[in-house]
Design an enzyme around this catalytic site. Structure first.
Site, PDB file in Angstrom:
ATOM      1  N   ASP A 347      -7.969   4.732   9.342  1.00 20.27           N
ATOM      2  CA  ASP A 347      -7.378   4.237   8.101  1.00 20.27           C
ATOM      3  C   ASP A 347      -8.227   3.062   7.586  1.00 20.27           C
ATOM      4  O   ASP A 347      -9.057   2.509   8.307  1.00 20.27           O
ATOM      5  CB  ASP A 347      -5.905   3.827   8.319  1.00 20.27           C
ATOM      6  CG  ASP A 347      -5.123   3.809   7.004  1.00 20.27           C
ATOM      7  OD1 ASP A 347      -5.754   3.881   5.931  1.00 20.27           O
ATOM      8  OD2 ASP A 347      -3.880   3.703   7.043  1.00 20.27           O
ATOM      9  N   GLU A 547       2.950  -0.228   0.648  1.00 14.67           N
ATOM     10  CA  GLU A 547       2.614  -0.723   1.993  1.00 14.67           C
ATOM     11  C   GLU A 547       3.326  -2.049   2.315  1.00 14.67           C
ATOM     12  O   GLU A 547       4.489  -2.224   1.964  1.00 14.67           O
ATOM     13  CB  GLU A 547       1.092  -0.806   2.154  1.00 14.67           C
ATOM     14  CG  GLU A 547       0.446   0.572   1.974  1.00 14.67           C
ATOM     15  CD  GLU A 547      -0.991   0.633   2.416  1.00 14.67           C
ATOM     16  OE1 GLU A 547      -1.313   0.161   3.515  1.00 14.67           O
ATOM     17  OE2 GLU A 547      -1.809   1.193   1.659  1.00 14.67           O
TER      18      GLU A 547
HETATM   19  C1  BGC Z   1      -3.294   3.464   3.699  1.00 17.84           C
HETATM   20  C2  BGC Z   1      -3.634   4.937   3.733  1.00 17.84           C
HETATM   21  C3  BGC Z   1      -4.591   5.292   2.632  1.00 17.84           C
HETATM   22  C4  BGC Z   1      -5.809   4.406   2.715  1.00 17.84           C
HETATM   23  C5  BGC Z   1      -6.845   4.702   1.657  1.00 17.84           C
HETATM   24  C6  BGC Z   1      -4.515   2.599   3.580  1.00 17.84           C
HETATM   25  O1  BGC Z   1      -4.172   1.279   3.303  1.00 17.84           O
HETATM   26  O2  BGC Z   1      -2.592   3.126   4.874  1.00 17.84           O
HETATM   27  O3  BGC Z   1      -2.459   5.687   3.628  1.00 17.84           O
HETATM   28  O4  BGC Z   1      -4.938   6.645   2.728  1.00 17.84           O
HETATM   29  O5  BGC Z   1      -5.388   3.050   2.572  1.00 17.84           O
HETATM   30  O6  BGC Z   1      -6.480   4.243   0.426  1.00 17.84           O
END
Ligand code: BGC
Length: 672
Positions: A347, A547
């Protein structure tokens, strides 16, 4: 653009690992001069003098090209031929993915970087319309073809509820709403549209679906999960993955308008203490294995059964160990026990949260099973570190070859070697971007995702019968005329934003279109009521977030303050006007919120989750002929202060249980 990415925009190159290690949260990154100390130097002293790795000679490359560029040959043979002529450097650069703001066309030509992503809100510098994306994606893809071996570039994006970064895309309800709809056939329809809108801008890879099982809605990513029950997630995610990837089987080649899926975030998501994003699942490794056996692995099994080509580990830890560096979970369980043959992609900057120096983070994560590193800013350093670690014997050549083979397999299967950049097919799809036809699918998804929580008795009739007699409707609240709020986070920008951020139909517009032949419709942001109104529709809920920014205290699980004032104002006015209109409450939120005080005061209550751009789907059901079919994929508590003990509470503490939902005739729906 994500906060994390602002750093690059300021032109500062930092070493994040120290910061991450000390603060534990990616979002907490701040710029400070002493963070630029790199840990690379320490390890360089420990390793042997690097050997020079020669590029394979020209005739060998030409011979290999005859094999790996031949689309009639099987994938495995093409992977082997290409791998046999790759240098250590070429292999290492295939294993990294950088953020598009940090990767230039020259970088692609000079390094042969394997992949580029656009994180939430990271649009091309020259604009956010589909044509801008098509230009940017294709200029990077074309550059990759100019490298020695011409290995195509993989471009990834978070198309988590439609191709949601791009202005004018069709935006679907967030996953929690699709969990309420609970319809695998609908998931296939959605995946088909999403794949076509993603392919239209030249992107071949989407970081979706999210397989989280939210157990505690204090978590800011609750809406990204389909359901608190693992079986529901498996039931919906499997068909979604299959359809997104064009039902590709084994090592077959995907059809042109399919997109590589990503089952994320592996694993334990939703189970962290107090619902903390990127937090810890407080269980011993053995207890966690039991949880896996009790169903937590099932969504992943369903995706693997449907040939999902990539998996992304979670930022969270199990018993203090980050999933990214957990060899047992990534290699023993995922790759060996479940037989996952695709690639594991880390990630966003997540390896920086693991223990040790940067070298240790890379070595530990790669040895644990990470194949491609999403290192938004540090992709070049990451590739150089892989090279150094392989030379030092800290990552074996076999592990590197396995990682590269998995990446190349994904690239071959998705036809990247066989397609022209900016193909005629892509241009055909481009014309369909955000089309009426695509929006119809999203509108249907909205209809199916609505959950009728209350259908009270009004003058001897059920509220949903009585509503048909409306002649004068006042729709109240800013949320009734706000595409940004109805879409939520991960829309145009990472966090999302209230306001008219993209094309779509606001809820009040949908109501007007539905009833205009027979009723007057007015909209009041503050709830100023026309005394002649016989129906009041009040829209309340949350503002967009994504998030960790969505993590809240239990007491904050409630409508935003403007909406609380709105509810109070409406109450006062009804008293002052002395009439008794039919009152309908619509909640737009990514999770259950505290509406206790209002359930009794309203005749009908509808949970609409985060419906996306097609707000008329709400009017279709509320005022049209469609019935409610959605049921709750998540338990709704009476008292949110008790949320941390949610699953131990007696029934008397539950406002609406998991699976609850009514139809217009007042029947309790059965969730299957
Ligand atoms: C998230 C992911 C995402 C990635 C790319 C991360 O902060 O947890 O779900 O795919 O960013 O944007």
């Amino acid at each position: 653009m994500k906060k994390k990415k602002l750093i690059k925009a300021l032109g500062v190159v930092l070493t994040y690992s120290l910061l991450f290690a000390s603060c534990g949260k990616a979002e907490d990154v701040s710029i400070s001069s002493d963070t630029s100390v790199s840990s690379t130097a320490e390890v360089l002293e420990e390793v042997d003098e690097p050997e020079t790795v020669e590029a394979a000679d020209e005739p060998a490359v030409e011979a290999a090209k005859k094999i790996y560029l031949d689309k009639e040959l099987p994938v495995a043979q093409r992977v082997e031929a290409l791998l046999s002529v790759m240098t250590l450097e070429e292999k290492a650069y295939q294993c990294v993915q950088g953020e598009q703001v940090n990767v230039s066309v020259e970088d692609v030509k000079n390094t042969g970087i394997g992949s580029v992503l656009s994180g939430g809100g990271s649009a091309p510098s020259y604009g956010n319309h589909p044509e801008h994306w098509q230009k940017r994606v294709n200029e990077l893809k074309a550059a990759a073809l100019e490298t020695r071996l011409g290995i195509p570039l993989l471009y990834g994006i978070d198309a988590v509820h439609g191709n949601n970064n791009i202005y004018g895309a069709t935006i679907f309800p967030h996953n929690i709403g699709l969990g309420a709809a609970n319809d695998p056939e609908l998931m296939e329809e959605i995946a088909h549209v999403v794949a076509r809108e993603v392919r239209a801008i030249g992107v071949q890879y989407s970081f979706a679906p999210c397989l989280a099982n939210p157990q505690n809605e204090r978590w800011g990513r609750t809406y990204e999960g389909f359901s608190e029950k693992t079986a529901d997630v498996a039931k919906l995610a499997g068909p979604f993955v299959a359809a997104l990837q064009g039902n590709v089987k084994g090592d077959e080649y995907m059809p042109e308008d399919a997109v590589i899926a990503c089952a994320k975030h592996y694993i334990g998501e939703g189970y962290t203490t107090e619902g903390v994003n990127q937090g810890n699942v407080e269980m011993s490794a053995a207890e966690f294995d039991e949880l896996l056996a009790m169903g937590v692995l099932d969504p992943y099994k369903a995706c693997i059964d449907n040939n999902v080509l990539t998996v992304m580990p979670s930022y969270n830890s199990i018993d203090g160990l980050k999933c990214h560096e957990n060899k047992h979970l990534l290699t023993d369980v995922l790759k060996e026990q479940l037989g996952f043959k695709g690639m594991v992609i880390s990630d966003y900057n997540a390896i920086g949260q693991c223990k040790g120096t940067y070298d240790e983070e890379v070595a530990n994560c790669m040895n644990a099973g990470v194949d491609m590193f999403m290192e938004a800013q540090e992709w070049d350093r990451c590739a150089q570190t892989i090279i150094k670690l392989v030379k030092a014997g800290k990552i074996s050549e076999e592990r590197l070859d396995d990682a590269v083979s998995r990446i190349l397999r994904v690239k071959f299967m998705s036809n990247m070697f066989d397609e022209e950049v900016g193909s005629a097919h892509e241009n055909e799809l481009f014309g369909e971007f955000g089309s009426e036809e695509n929006r119809e699918v999203a509108r249907r998804a909205v209809r199916e995702s609505l959950v009728l929580l209350k259908n009270g008795n009004v003058d001897g009739k059920l509220a949903m019968e009585k509503i048909k007699e409306a002649t004068n409707i006042t729709v109240c609240g800013s949320g009734a005329f706000d595409i940004g709020r109805q879409c939520g986070g991960w829309t145009i920008s990472w966090q999302g934003e209230a306001g008219n951020i993209t094309l779509g139909t606001p809820i009040v517009q949908g109501i007007y279109d539905e009833v205009k032949e027979y009723a007057k419709v007015s909209h009041s942001v503050r709830g100023e009521l026309d005394a002649a109104s016989d129906v009041i529709v009040t829209v309340v809920g949350e503002n967009p977030y994504a998030e960790s920014d969505g993590d809240v205290k239990p007491s904050d699980l409630k409508p935003i303050s403007g909406d609380v004032k709105l509810l109070e104002n409406i109450e006062k006015q009804i008293v002052a006007n002395g009439n008794d209109p039919l009152k309908v409450l619509i909640v737009i939120a990514g999770r259950p919120i505290d509406i206790n005080d209002y359930v009794d005061k309203y005749d009908a209550v509808v949970m609409a989750f985060l419906p996306g751009t097609e707000g008329e789907g709400i009017a279709d059901v509320l005022f049209g002929d469609y019935d409610f079919t959605g049921t709750l994929p998540i338990t709704w508590l009476k008292d949110f202060k008790k949320i941390d003990e949610k699953h131990e509470l007696p029934e008397s503490e539950i406002l609406f249980p998991y699976g609850y939902g009514l139809n217009k005739t007042g029947e309790l729906l059965i969730r299957e």
